[in-house]
Write an enzyme that holds these catalytic residues in place. Structure first.
Site, PDB file in Angstrom:
ATOM      1  CG  ASP A   1      77.180  28.399   7.952  1.00 60.19           C
ATOM      2  OD1 ASP A   1      76.815  28.879   9.038  1.00 60.19           O
ATOM      3  OD2 ASP A   1      76.829  27.257   7.566  1.00 60.19           O
ATOM      4  CB  ILE A   2      79.869  23.759   6.820  1.00 55.43           C
ATOM      5  CG1 ILE A   2      80.504  22.598   6.091  1.00 55.43           C
ATOM      6  CG2 ILE A   2      78.644  23.326   7.594  1.00 55.43           C
ATOM      7  CD1 ILE A   2      81.085  21.544   7.016  1.00 55.43           C
TER       8      ILE A   2
ATOM      9  CG  ASN B   1      70.571  32.017  15.312  1.00 57.10           C
ATOM     10  OD1 ASN B   1      69.812  32.931  15.023  1.00 57.10           O
ATOM     11  ND2 ASN B   1      71.070  31.196  14.401  1.00 57.10           N
TER      12      ASN B   1
ATOM     13  CG  HIS C   1      78.252  31.393  15.870  1.00 54.74           C
ATOM     14  ND1 HIS C   1      77.976  30.498  16.879  1.00 54.74           N
ATOM     15  CD2 HIS C   1      77.237  31.260  14.973  1.00 54.74           C
ATOM     16  CE1 HIS C   1      76.849  29.851  16.591  1.00 54.74           C
ATOM     17  NE2 HIS C   1      76.381  30.307  15.443  1.00 54.74           N
ATOM     18  CG  MET C   2      77.338  38.570  13.953  1.00 56.69           C
ATOM     19  SD  MET C   2      77.629  40.221  14.623  1.00 56.69           S
ATOM     20  CE  MET C   2      79.170  40.565  13.822  1.00 56.69           C
ATOM     21  CG  HIS C   3      74.883  33.283  11.406  1.00 58.77           C
ATOM     22  ND1 HIS C   3      74.912  32.088  10.718  1.00 58.77           N
ATOM     23  CD2 HIS C   3      74.635  32.961  12.703  1.00 58.77           C
ATOM     24  CE1 HIS C   3      74.674  31.090  11.563  1.00 58.77           C
ATOM     25  NE2 HIS C   3      74.498  31.596  12.768  1.00 58.77           N
TER      26      HIS C   3
END
Ligand code: 5GP
Ligand code: ZN
Length: 109
Positions: free
Chosen positions: A31-32, A88, A101-103
């Site tokens: 993640d940026i 989310n 996407h999954m974090h």
């Protein structure tokens, strides 16, 4: 591939990003704007807007996202300390990028 979708561009190599893992279905990158010492994004190559938009035929992708998350957690040393996996869904759920996407976050001391 959806025109003007950031994660489609990253997954297809059009937007250069360090890819930590890739298979035929997924890519993983950092993640940026990390919310934790380890913050990875597990992203299907197929453009699916959110969990609301998955079809039954997409279920192998959802399984693979979890399988790869488990492996990424191991590789980044957070398996035994623990980590969070979350997705989310739409604006009210905090989704900012409308490509599923999954974090994976963890690594706190
Ligand atoms: P969401 O809120 O949609 O679940 O999460 C989107 C995530 O994508 C955010 O945590 C944000 O920091 C990350 N992100 C946004 N733009 C980029 C980018 O260009 N590169 C990377 N690696 N991550 C991004
Ligand atoms: Zn996309």
């Amino acid at each position: 591939m959806e025109k003007d979708c950031l994660f489609c561009k990253i997954a297809s190599g059009q937007t250069p990003t360090e890819i930590l893992f890739e298979d035929d279905q997924l890519v993983v990158f950092k993640d940026i704007n990390p919310a934790a010492p380890v913050h990875l994004l597990i992203v299907p190559k197929k453009h699916i807007r959110s969990i609301n938009d998955i079809a039954e035929a997409d279920l192998p992708i959802i399984g693979q996202m979890h399988w790869v998350a488990r492996e990424m957690a191991r590789q980044h040393g957070v398996s035994s300390s623990g980590y969070r996996l979350f997705t989310n869904v739409e604006k009210g759920g905090g989704q900012l990028i409308f490509h599923l996407h999954m974090h994976l976050i963890g690594g706190w001391k």
